[in-house]
Each structure stands twice: as structure tokens, then as C-alpha cells.
Design an enzyme around this catalytic site. Structure first.
Site, mmCIF file in Angstrom:
data_model
loop_
_atom_site.group_PDB
_atom_site.id
_atom_site.type_symbol
_atom_site.label_atom_id
_atom_site.label_comp_id
_atom_site.label_asym_id
_atom_site.label_seq_id
_atom_site.Cartn_x
_atom_site.Cartn_y
_atom_site.Cartn_z
ATOM 1 N N ASP A 78 0.863 -1.184 0.000
ATOM 2 C CA ASP A 78 0.000 0.000 0.000
ATOM 3 C C ASP A 78 0.899 1.235 0.000
ATOM 4 O OD1 ASP A 78 0.960 0.178 2.641
ATOM 5 O OD2 ASP A 78 -0.777 -0.917 3.404
ATOM 6 N N ASP A 80 1.585 4.981 1.676
ATOM 7 C CA ASP A 80 1.294 5.890 2.779
ATOM 8 C C ASP A 80 1.872 7.256 2.444
ATOM 9 O OD1 ASP A 80 0.279 3.717 4.521
ATOM 10 O OD2 ASP A 80 2.357 3.044 4.423
ATOM 11 N N ASP A 156 9.482 3.817 13.141
ATOM 12 C CA ASP A 156 10.094 2.696 13.849
ATOM 13 C C ASP A 156 11.500 2.339 13.355
ATOM 14 O OD1 ASP A 156 8.897 1.790 11.515
ATOM 15 O OD2 ASP A 156 7.638 0.269 12.482
HETATM 16 P P1 ATP Z 1 3.744 -2.560 4.895
HETATM 17 O O1 ATP Z 1 2.649 -1.593 4.526
HETATM 18 O O2 ATP Z 1 4.470 -3.133 3.746
HETATM 19 O O3 ATP Z 1 3.300 -3.567 5.871
HETATM 20 P P2 ATP Z 1 4.883 -0.248 6.131
HETATM 21 O O4 ATP Z 1 6.268 0.065 6.567
HETATM 22 O O5 ATP Z 1 4.288 0.648 5.103
HETATM 23 O O6 ATP Z 1 4.864 -1.743 5.684
HETATM 24 P P3 ATP Z 1 2.629 0.479 7.714
HETATM 25 O O7 ATP Z 1 2.021 -0.235 8.873
HETATM 26 O O8 ATP Z 1 1.850 0.650 6.481
HETATM 27 O O9 ATP Z 1 4.002 -0.251 7.424
HETATM 28 O O10 ATP Z 1 3.081 1.894 8.292
HETATM 29 C C1 ATP Z 1 3.573 2.927 7.470
HETATM 30 C C2 ATP Z 1 4.750 3.615 8.132
HETATM 31 O O11 ATP Z 1 4.315 4.216 9.370
HETATM 32 C C3 ATP Z 1 5.894 2.714 8.520
HETATM 33 O O12 ATP Z 1 6.785 2.501 7.456
HETATM 34 C C4 ATP Z 1 6.540 3.492 9.657
HETATM 35 O O13 ATP Z 1 7.330 4.532 9.160
HETATM 36 C C5 ATP Z 1 5.336 4.091 10.346
HETATM 37 N N1 ATP Z 1 4.838 3.241 11.442
HETATM 38 C C6 ATP Z 1 3.829 2.345 11.370
HETATM 39 N N2 ATP Z 1 3.623 1.739 12.542
HETATM 40 C C7 ATP Z 1 4.520 2.254 13.385
HETATM 41 C C8 ATP Z 1 4.807 2.053 14.774
HETATM 42 N N3 ATP Z 1 4.134 1.188 15.497
HETATM 43 N N4 ATP Z 1 5.807 2.796 15.326
HETATM 44 C C9 ATP Z 1 6.482 3.696 14.589
HETATM 45 N N5 ATP Z 1 6.264 3.920 13.297
HETATM 46 C C10 ATP Z 1 5.295 3.231 12.688
HETATM 47 MG MG MG Z 2 2.331 0.592 4.365
#
Ligand code: ATP
Ligand code: MG
Length: 444
Positions: A78, A80, A156
Site C-alpha cells: 500500500d 502511505d 520505527d
Molecule cells: P507494509 O505496509 O508493507 O506492511 P509499512 O512500513 O508501510 O509496511 P505500515 O504499517 O503501512 O508499514 O506503516 C507505514 C509507516 O508508518 C511505517 O513505514 C513506519 O514509518 C510508520 N509506522 C507504522 N507503525 C509504526 C509504529 N508502530 N511505530 C512507529 N512507526 C510506525
Molecule cells: Mg504501508
């Protein structure tokens, strides 16, 4: 994957050119083109959001998995977006949007089935007036806004803190994310213990990214996990269920499960399963269920948490069933009771919605019915809406129990029959009359 990483390595070599690691918070800008990040790979919905925000005078960046995965040459799950526009301002710009979350306010902008998540840059420090709350070191609410530099610090992992700036077409790196991606290292931003304390779900995220992206967890990421894993008990069961889906239904279930076990995290999510697993030497059914899930995802076939839960909770269900039998319960009652108890205990930790646990229960309760090879019972089983799932489950059981393998083989053949042949197979054999004693026998 390896090829993609080595391509990235070459590009990083050119871009970073052996520069020393930056101080956290120091900004490095790289033309996205030089890193092979092509805007065409970004979904048109995400581009619409970025360009509208930009037109309205706001800063608009792609961030997180979208940037990370594109740099790795992978297809992001996805997209963001991060911006300096406040949630209410974003809501005003997009008619097709809504504000979600209280703990962490976000805007979801919907384009058909695709949702773009838009987050306002979070600040790193709170002067006390803002909407940030920590309870025992745990971040229970974070709605304090700040600059993009601040925003990078609260993310994170370093590889998740890379931004694609729509206006300048550059990748912005504040935390050595590019270097870490290139070295295939997963590093936390800030002090690991404190970051896990703020949000224990980050431990699960560490495993998920390591397994999914083939990154190696830095020792500082790895070491605190076993002693802090217990803190997952404080996380809302509904959030843990969301995480479970991401852990097991993203095409890397087997690798993720192995790592969860290795780091003492699986036992936190499925304590009953862990206790039962410790009593067994082999876990073929569970492992194969995870492999099948991965395979189905690779083939674009649907997977359901109900089936996965049936596999993940099978061992404790079996153990409880046996215990109830030993206590004198009748088999039928023991089955229902064991299913009820195991599911009830599990959902207190991880809130699997009822529509899935209903399926789990049905799969289990149908198992003994495969013994009936004929008559009404067999027909009813064949026509049951859960027949397919229950049969697939029987195949898994066949890996551990020989009689289940035989049953499964019988049903595999039966399903291939049609019309008269099927009818014949499911027709009970006629009861043969007792042969009359022959004259010789009668007369002695
Ligand atoms: P994917 O969507 O492929 O699972 P992602 O890294 O995009 O991985 P998301 O859960 O969509 O993960 O979150 C988007 C972004 O928001 C992350 O890349 C991170 O920068 C931030 N983020 C999400 N959850 C947390 C958390 N619990 N603590 C700190 N930062 C977070
Ligand atoms: Mg994501």
C-alpha cells in the site's frame, strides 16, 4: 530479491559514494531517479493525493513501505503519504476521505478499493499542551504535530523513514535508511528498549519486515525482544489480530512463524498453542498449513483466517478434547466444549472476529464425520458448505495421523466421482441376510 538488492547496492554505491553514516536527524537528499525509483511505479491514487496536496501548498511525501519496497524493486502493499497538512485540512481537500483513529489520527482517502493513508507529520517533543500521552512509557496517544525531521525520528525503523518528496522528486533520508537498506539491515531509530516500551507491537513489526524483506535484524533490535515480549499482553486484542493478519497472510507465514518462535514472540500471541507444541516433537500440520497459505497467496488464491486459526489452535484443541474425555465427558460434548474453551481463551489475547472462529469450529467439528462413508450422513457431509475447508484440513491431519491420511484418500477419490458412480459409492452395502443353514449342517 537478491538481484534487486544488488541493483540497489550499485546505485547506493554511486549515490552514497562511501560517505560515512550520517548523524540521526541529518538530512540527505538523493534524486529519486538515481536510485531507480520511478514515479510510474507509484499507484495513480497515491499520485493524485500527492499532487493535490502539493497544489494546495502543502508538503507531500510518500513514506514508509511504499518508498522502501520501490527501492527494493518490490511491489508495495500500500502507499502511505505524509504531509504538513492537518487531518482536518486533508479532509477538506478530498471529498472521498475520512478521519480515522483517536490514538493516532489519520485520514483515509478512498479511490475505489484502494485506500491511501495520509498522516500529518508528528512532532518528536511535546511541550505538554499537545495531544500526546504516555502511560508507563507506553505511547497511548500521539497527535502532536511537527516538522518532517521530527516525523522521521518517531518512525520505527530506519528503512521505514525514507521519504519520496513529490515536489523535488528526491528521496529524503534522515536516519541512514538508504545505507541500511543497502546493507540489508533492520535498525530501530532511537533506543530500542524505549521504542519497544512505547509500542511493543514494534517487536512484531521487526520480525515481519525481517522475514518479508530478507533483512537481518541488527543485534540491538534482536536482543531486547525475549525479555520485553511479555509486554505484548498489554496490547489491545483487536490490534494484535490486525498484526496477525499481516504476519501470516502476506506470503511469508512460514518464515515469519519460525522467527516469531525463535524470538519468543509466538508464545505471546498463541500461548495455548505454544504449551501444546512443547508436548510434541513434530508440528507437521501447523507447518504445512503455513506453507499452504504462502503457496495460495503466491498463486493469487484466497486465504481465510478461519482456516489458519483452525491449524494454529488444533493442538490445544486436541489436548483439551483428550483431557475432557479422560474426565469422563462424552466425545460429542467434549468436542464442543474443547472448541469453546480454546477459542474463548484465544480471543481474549487476539481478537479473532466471530465470523472466522465460527469457521474454525466448523472445520474441527466436521472432522469425525469423515468416518461415515455411506448413506445420508456421507451425502450431508459432501454437501456441507464447509466440506472443502474441512477436507483440506483432513489432508493436513493426514501428515500426522495415518488413519486420517487413509480417510482423506478415500474422500479424494469420492470427490472425483459423479452421477451414478458417486451414488453407488455412497450407497450403504445391503445388509446380507443370514444364510440359511444347509441341509447337511441341519441334519448334523
Ligand atoms: P507494509 O505496509 O508493507 O506492511 P509499512 O512500513 O508501510 O509496511 P505500515 O504499517 O503501512 O508499514 O506503516 C507505514 C509507516 O508508518 C511505517 O513505514 C513506519 O514509518 C510508520 N509506522 C507504522 N507503525 C509504526 C509504529 N508502530 N511505530 C512507529 N512507526 C510506525
Ligand atoms: Mg504501508
Amino acid at each position: 530479491m537478491l538481484k534487486q538488492i544488488s541493483r540497489l547496492a550499485k546505485r547506493c554505491q554511486q549515490v552514497l559514494g562511501g560517505k560515512p553514516r550520517q548523524a540521526v536527524g541529518e538530512l540527505r537528499r538523493h534524486p529519486a531517479r538515481d536510485l531507480g525509483l520511478n514515479e510510474k511505479a507509484i499507484s495513480s491514487a497515491a499520485i493524485k493525493v500527492l499532487s493535490r496536496l502539493h497544489q494546495q501548498g502543502y508538503q507531500a511525501c510518500l513514506v514508509g513501505g511504499g518508498v522502501r519496497d520501490l527501492l527494493l524493486g518490490r511491489h508495495p502493499k500500500d502507499f502511505d503519504v505524509a504531509t504538513d497538512a492537518r487531518p482536518e485540512e486533508v479532509r477538506e481537500i478530498f471529498r472521498n476521505s475520512r478521519i480515522i483513529g483517536r490514538r493516532f489520527k489519520l485520514v483515509h482517502v478512498r479511490f475505489g478499493r484502494e485506500i491511501i493513508e495520509v498522516a500529518t507529520f508528528r512532532g518528536s517533543s511535546d511541550n505538554g499542551k499537545g495531544d500526546r500521552h504516555l502511560k508507563g512509557g507506553r505511547l497511548v496517544r500521539d497527535n502532536v504535530y511537527g516538522s518532517i525531521e521530527d516525523d522521521a525520528q518517531r518512525r520505527d525503523f530506519t528503512v521505514n523513514a525514507l521519504y519520496y518528496d513529490y515536489a523535488s522528486k528526491e528521496v529524503l533520508d534522515f536516519a541512514n535508511g538508504l545505507d541500511d537498506l543497502n546493507r540489508r539491515r533492520l535498525c530501530l531509530i532511537g533506543k530500542p528498549e524505549q521504542r519497544y516500551q512505547e509500542d511493543p507491537v514494534r517487536m512484531l513489526r521487526a520480525v515481519r519486515f525481517a522475514a518479508k524483506l530478507g533483512l537481518e535484524m541488527d543485534s540491538s533490535v534482536r536482543e531486547p525482544i525475549p525479555k520485553m515480549a511479555g509486554q505484548l499482553a498489554d496490547i489491545a486484542p483487536a490490534r494484535l489480530f490486525d498484526e496477525m493478519l499481516k504476519l501470516f497472510m502476506a506470503g511469508h507465514a512460514e518464515a515469519t512463524w519460525r522467527m516469531l518462535v525463535e524470538h519468543g514472540l509466538f508464545q505471546q500471541l498463541f500461548p495455548q498453542t505454544w504449551a501444546s507444541m512443547e508436548q510434541r516433537e513434530r508440528h507437521d500440520l501447523l507447518l504445512q498449513a503455513l506453507r499452504n497459505t504462502d503457496e495460495r497467496i503466491r498463486q493469487g488464491k484466497p486465504v481465510t483466517p478461519g482456516f489458519l486459526a483452525a491449524a494454529l489452535l488444533w493442538y490445544p484443541y486436541q489436548d483439551r478434547y483428550q483431557q475432557l474425555l479422560d474426565e469422563g465427558c462424552k466425545p460429542h460434548d467434549a468436542m464442543h466444549e474443547a472448541a469453546e474453551q480454546v477459542i474463548t481463551r484465544q480471543v481474549r489475547r487476539l481478537a479473532i472476529p466471530r465470523r472466522f472462529t465460527t469457521m474454525t469450529r466448523e472445520i474441527w467439528l466436521l472432522q469425525p464425520r469423515f468416518r461415515h462413508h455411506a448413506g445420508k450422513r456421507a451425502w450431508r457431509l459432501l454437501e456441507h458448505p464447509r466440506f472443502r475447508a474441512a477436507y483440506d484440513f483432513l489432508l493436513l491431519r493426514g501428515l500426522e495421523e495415518e488413519d486420517c491420511a487413509r480417510e482423506a484418500a478415500w474422500w479424494t477419490e469420492t470427490q472425483q466421482l459423479e452421477g451414478g458412480a458417486l451414488k453407488k459409492r455412497l450407497t450403504p452395502p445391503r445388509k446380507r441376510r443370514k444364510p440359511r443353514a444347509s441341509t447337511a449342517e441341519r441334519d448334523g
